[in-house]
Design a protein around this motif. Sequence first.
Motif, PDB file in Angstrom:
ATOM      1  N   ASP A 276       3.426   9.442  -6.612  1.00 34.74           N
ATOM      2  CA  ASP A 276       2.338  10.057  -7.398  1.00 34.74           C
ATOM      3  C   ASP A 276       0.999   9.360  -7.153  1.00 34.74           C
ATOM      4  OD1 ASP A 276       4.029  11.869  -8.581  1.00 34.74           O
ATOM      5  OD2 ASP A 276       4.262  10.739 -10.455  1.00 34.74           O
ATOM      6  N   TRP A 277       1.033   8.038  -7.086  1.00 35.37           N
ATOM      7  CA  TRP A 277      -0.208   7.255  -6.905  1.00 35.37           C
ATOM      8  C   TRP A 277      -0.930   7.727  -5.654  1.00 35.37           C
ATOM      9  CZ3 TRP A 277      -2.652   4.229  -3.396  1.00 35.37           C
ATOM     10  CH2 TRP A 277      -3.620   3.311  -3.854  1.00 35.37           C
ATOM     11  N   LYS A 278      -0.188   7.832  -4.554  1.00 31.73           N
ATOM     12  CA  LYS A 278      -0.819   8.210  -3.292  1.00 31.73           C
ATOM     13  C   LYS A 278      -1.301   9.662  -3.327  1.00 31.73           C
ATOM     14  CE  LYS A 278      -0.564   8.154   1.693  1.00 31.73           C
ATOM     15  NZ  LYS A 278      -1.038   9.530   1.840  1.00 31.73           N
ATOM     16  N   LYS A 279      -0.482  10.546  -3.908  1.00 28.70           N
ATOM     17  CA  LYS A 279      -0.905  11.955  -4.012  1.00 28.70           C
ATOM     18  C   LYS A 279      -2.181  12.057  -4.834  1.00 28.70           C
ATOM     19  CE  LYS A 279       3.610  14.026  -4.104  1.00 28.70           C
ATOM     20  NZ  LYS A 279       4.587  14.510  -5.046  1.00 28.70           N
ATOM     21  N   ALA A 280      -2.235  11.306  -5.917  1.00 26.55           N
ATOM     22  CA  ALA A 280      -3.422  11.344  -6.782  1.00 26.55           C
ATOM     23  C   ALA A 280      -4.634  10.793  -6.026  1.00 26.55           C
ATOM     24  CB  ALA A 280      -3.170  10.535  -8.053  1.00 26.55           C
ATOM     25  N   TYR A 281      -4.446   9.714  -5.301  1.00 19.95           N
ATOM     26  CA  TYR A 281      -5.553   9.129  -4.518  1.00 19.95           C
ATOM     27  C   TYR A 281      -6.064  10.140  -3.493  1.00 19.95           C
ATOM     28  CZ  TYR A 281      -8.313   6.096  -1.557  1.00 19.95           C
ATOM     29  OH  TYR A 281      -9.363   5.572  -0.843  1.00 19.95           O
ATOM     30  N   ASP A 282      -5.132  10.723  -2.742  1.00 25.23           N
ATOM     31  CA  ASP A 282      -5.531  11.654  -1.669  1.00 25.23           C
ATOM     32  C   ASP A 282      -6.320  12.847  -2.224  1.00 25.23           C
ATOM     33  OD1 ASP A 282      -4.347  10.073   0.228  1.00 25.23           O
ATOM     34  OD2 ASP A 282      -2.502  11.256   0.362  1.00 25.23           O
ATOM     35  N   ALA A 283      -5.971  13.273  -3.440  1.00 29.29           N
ATOM     36  CA  ALA A 283      -6.633  14.453  -4.017  1.00 29.29           C
ATOM     37  C   ALA A 283      -7.955  14.109  -4.707  1.00 29.29           C
ATOM     38  CB  ALA A 283      -5.697  15.115  -5.014  1.00 29.29           C
ATOM     39  N   THR A 284      -8.266  12.814  -4.828  1.00 29.07           N
ATOM     40  CA  THR A 284      -9.471  12.431  -5.585  1.00 29.07           C
ATOM     41  C   THR A 284     -10.327  11.467  -4.768  1.00 29.07           C
ATOM     42  OG1 THR A 284      -8.201  10.683  -6.717  1.00 29.07           O
ATOM     43  CG2 THR A 284      -8.372  12.823  -7.839  1.00 29.07           C
ATOM     44  N   LEU A 285     -10.080  10.181  -4.933  1.00 27.00           N
ATOM     45  CA  LEU A 285     -10.913   9.170  -4.268  1.00 27.00           C
ATOM     46  C   LEU A 285     -10.868   9.278  -2.754  1.00 27.00           C
ATOM     47  CD1 LEU A 285     -12.797   6.874  -4.943  1.00 27.00           C
ATOM     48  CD2 LEU A 285     -10.833   5.353  -5.171  1.00 27.00           C
ATOM     49  N   GLY A 286      -9.736   9.728  -2.222  1.00 32.81           N
ATOM     50  CA  GLY A 286      -9.611   9.916  -0.780  1.00 32.81           C
ATOM     51  C   GLY A 286     -10.671  10.866  -0.230  1.00 32.81           C
ATOM     52  N   LEU A 287     -11.172  11.776  -1.080  1.00 34.28           N
ATOM     53  CA  LEU A 287     -12.176  12.744  -0.629  1.00 34.28           C
ATOM     54  C   LEU A 287     -13.533  12.099  -0.362  1.00 34.28           C
ATOM     55  CD1 LEU A 287     -11.296  15.670  -3.056  1.00 34.28           C
ATOM     56  CD2 LEU A 287     -10.597  15.390  -0.680  1.00 34.28           C
ATOM     57  N   SER A 288     -13.729  10.860  -0.805  1.00 32.36           N
ATOM     58  CA  SER A 288     -14.998  10.201  -0.484  1.00 32.36           C
ATOM     59  C   SER A 288     -14.935   9.570   0.907  1.00 32.36           C
ATOM     60  CB  SER A 288     -15.398   9.186  -1.556  1.00 32.36           C
ATOM     61  OG  SER A 288     -14.574   8.062  -1.516  1.00 32.36           O
ATOM     62  N   GLY A 289     -13.804   9.699   1.599  1.00 36.45           N
ATOM     63  CA  GLY A 289     -13.751   9.358   3.018  1.00 36.45           C
ATOM     64  C   GLY A 289     -12.935   8.128   3.379  1.00 36.45           C
ATOM     65  N   VAL A 290     -12.338   7.451   2.397  1.00 33.89           N
ATOM     66  CA  VAL A 290     -11.553   6.239   2.701  1.00 33.89           C
ATOM     67  C   VAL A 290     -10.068   6.551   2.506  1.00 33.89           C
ATOM     68  CG1 VAL A 290     -11.204   3.801   2.106  1.00 33.89           C
ATOM     69  CG2 VAL A 290     -13.481   4.817   1.893  1.00 33.89           C
ATOM     70  N   PRO A 291      -9.237   6.379   3.567  1.00 35.22           N
ATOM     71  CA  PRO A 291      -7.807   6.684   3.427  1.00 35.22           C
ATOM     72  C   PRO A 291      -7.117   5.794   2.393  1.00 35.22           C
ATOM     73  CG  PRO A 291      -8.369   6.140   5.716  1.00 35.22           C
ATOM     74  CD  PRO A 291      -9.598   5.904   4.895  1.00 35.22           C
ATOM     75  N   ALA A 292      -6.007   6.264   1.851  1.00 35.18           N
ATOM     76  CA  ALA A 292      -5.305   5.509   0.794  1.00 35.18           C
ATOM     77  C   ALA A 292      -4.841   4.149   1.300  1.00 35.18           C
ATOM     78  CB  ALA A 292      -4.101   6.306   0.308  1.00 35.18           C
ATOM     79  N   PRO A 293      -5.199   3.072   0.580  1.00 35.43           N
ATOM     80  CA  PRO A 293      -4.636   1.759   0.916  1.00 35.43           C
ATOM     81  C   PRO A 293      -3.243   1.629   0.283  1.00 35.43           C
ATOM     82  CG  PRO A 293      -6.140   1.573  -0.946  1.00 35.43           C
ATOM     83  CD  PRO A 293      -6.073   3.038  -0.591  1.00 35.43           C
ATOM     84  N   GLN A 294      -2.592   0.499   0.522  1.00 36.43           N
ATOM     85  CA  GLN A 294      -1.387   0.173  -0.236  1.00 36.43           C
ATOM     86  C   GLN A 294      -1.827  -0.248  -1.630  1.00 36.43           C
ATOM     87  OE1 GLN A 294       1.373   1.397   1.478  1.00 36.43           O
ATOM     88  NE2 GLN A 294       2.263  -0.272   0.289  1.00 36.43           N
ATOM     89  N   PRO A 295      -1.172   0.202  -2.693  1.00 29.48           N
ATOM     90  CA  PRO A 295      -1.582  -0.304  -4.013  1.00 29.48           C
ATOM     91  C   PRO A 295      -1.321  -1.804  -4.122  1.00 29.48           C
ATOM     92  CG  PRO A 295       0.322   1.181  -4.202  1.00 29.48           C
ATOM     93  CD  PRO A 295      -0.091   1.186  -2.757  1.00 29.48           C
ATOM     94  N   PRO A 296      -2.169  -2.535  -4.859  1.00 24.01           N
ATOM     95  CA  PRO A 296      -1.969  -3.985  -4.982  1.00 24.01           C
ATOM     96  C   PRO A 296      -0.750  -4.320  -5.838  1.00 24.01           C
ATOM     97  CG  PRO A 296      -3.741  -3.243  -6.436  1.00 24.01           C
ATOM     98  CD  PRO A 296      -3.324  -2.045  -5.638  1.00 24.01           C
ATOM     99  N   ALA A 297      -0.267  -5.567  -5.709  1.00 24.03           N
ATOM    100  CA  ALA A 297       0.873  -6.015  -6.537  1.00 24.03           C
ATOM    101  C   ALA A 297       0.448  -6.045  -8.003  1.00 24.03           C
ATOM    102  CB  ALA A 297       1.313  -7.398  -6.078  1.00 24.03           C
ATOM    103  N   ILE A 298       1.343  -5.601  -8.858  1.00 28.19           N
ATOM    104  CA  ILE A 298       1.056  -5.594 -10.307  1.00 28.19           C
ATOM    105  C   ILE A 298       1.252  -7.013 -10.850  1.00 28.19           C
ATOM    106  CG2 ILE A 298       1.879  -4.668 -12.518  1.00 28.19           C
ATOM    107  CD1 ILE A 298       2.667  -2.111 -10.847  1.00 28.19           C
ATOM    108  N   ASP A 299       0.346  -7.415 -11.752  1.00 24.22           N
ATOM    109  CA  ASP A 299       0.390  -8.768 -12.299  1.00 24.22           C
ATOM    110  C   ASP A 299       0.838  -8.709 -13.759  1.00 24.22           C
ATOM    111  OD1 ASP A 299      -0.025 -11.388 -13.026  1.00 24.22           O
ATOM    112  OD2 ASP A 299      -2.224 -11.227 -13.084  1.00 24.22           O
ATOM    113  N   ARG A 300       2.166  -8.878 -13.952  1.00 20.31           N
ATOM    114  CA  ARG A 300       2.689  -8.871 -15.336  1.00 20.31           C
ATOM    115  C   ARG A 300       2.518 -10.262 -15.917  1.00 20.31           C
ATOM    116  NH1 ARG A 300       5.901  -5.709 -12.770  1.00 20.31           N
ATOM    117  NH2 ARG A 300       6.435  -3.672 -13.627  1.00 20.31           N
ATOM    118  N   TYR A 301       1.300 -10.575 -16.353  1.00 15.04           N
ATOM    119  CA  TYR A 301       1.056 -11.952 -16.791  1.00 15.04           C
ATOM    120  C   TYR A 301       1.592 -12.187 -18.207  1.00 15.04           C
ATOM    121  CZ  TYR A 301      -3.026  -9.884 -19.163  1.00 15.04           C
ATOM    122  OH  TYR A 301      -3.848  -9.118 -19.941  1.00 15.04           O
ATOM    123  N   GLN A 302       1.822 -13.471 -18.514  1.00 13.23           N
ATOM    124  CA  GLN A 302       2.374 -13.843 -19.839  1.00 13.23           C
ATOM    125  C   GLN A 302       1.264 -14.097 -20.829  1.00 13.23           C
ATOM    126  OE1 GLN A 302       5.523 -13.521 -20.827  1.00 13.23           O
ATOM    127  NE2 GLN A 302       5.581 -12.582 -18.788  1.00 13.23           N
TER     128      GLN A 302
END
Length: 302
Positions: A276-302
């Motif tokens: 979903d993340w990539k599909k959402a990126y491609d349909a929105t922010l991707g339209l400004s011309g930058v291909p989808a990156p890998q999403p960053p690692a999530i930081d479940r901090y304490q």
Amino acid sequence: MLRKHIVRPALPVLLLLAVLSGCGKEGTPPPKGPQPGALPSYQVRGPDAVTGSPTLDAARSRGHLVVGAKEDQPYLGEKNPATGAYSGFDIEIARMLAADLGFAPGQVEFRTIASANRETALQNGQVDYYVGTYTINDNRKKLVGFAGPYFVAGQALLVRKNETKINGPQDLAGRKVCSAAGSTPYQRIQKDYPKAKLIGYDTYSACVDNLISGQVDAVTTDNAILQGYAAKVPDEMKVVGQPFSTEPYGIGVPKSDTALRLALDDALQRHEENGDWKKAYDATLGLSGVPAPQPPAIDRYQ
Ligand code: GLU
């Protein structure tokens, strides 16, 4: 000569962009915009999927979630002035997470909150969570919690198309540079480039109006935001230089609501894994011309 059409008092940028697109030169392609048809739909989980969150308990008894967002950032968070509908990558992130918390699309209300007002909006319960180019940092973590990050941007500069002298922050001495008050890019210019003539507005769209009308020489904020403005009117503005900061975007939550924060981290992970993340990126922010990156690692901090 598009600039001739622009009258002096700063027009709200959305209106300005509409004016520009209406009187574009012959052969200029129409500005691209998020294409709702290509957006994914998100599976809504049961209402008791997450327990132990006072924010969600209140939202459930209210009957809907209230999500803070931006309304003037192309491809990220935009509000259609005619319909009131929000769209963009941040809005999709907010929607996919809401589905995991048990809220259907009709139960998610967006509320525009400017950069400078995000912490108070979360502290006062004006919004349940916030998704709007919101950099995670230690200062802000004293006041609010952050799920994520879900994207990483970097500070950059937007200038008029014919500008040749500004190619990076080192060129800002004596020049007027505009940013949003309360933002990390504003603070960085203040601290690291004190010779720049820094101007703060509530929104980046106000800065962009002033750039096009010649009142300021540059606009500074995250590259993801600036690329969106430039993509809408490529004849007028360009993004220059290399990013000069790291801006990991998080989902702001009330500081004490750890259950909500960790539930959002889990939900984000699921949507990254199921595509979903990539599909959402491609349909929105991707339209400004930058291909989808890998999403960053999530930081479940304490
Ligand atoms: N990411 C930066 C910040 O959170 C700039 C963008 C914004 O103002 O929303 O301050």
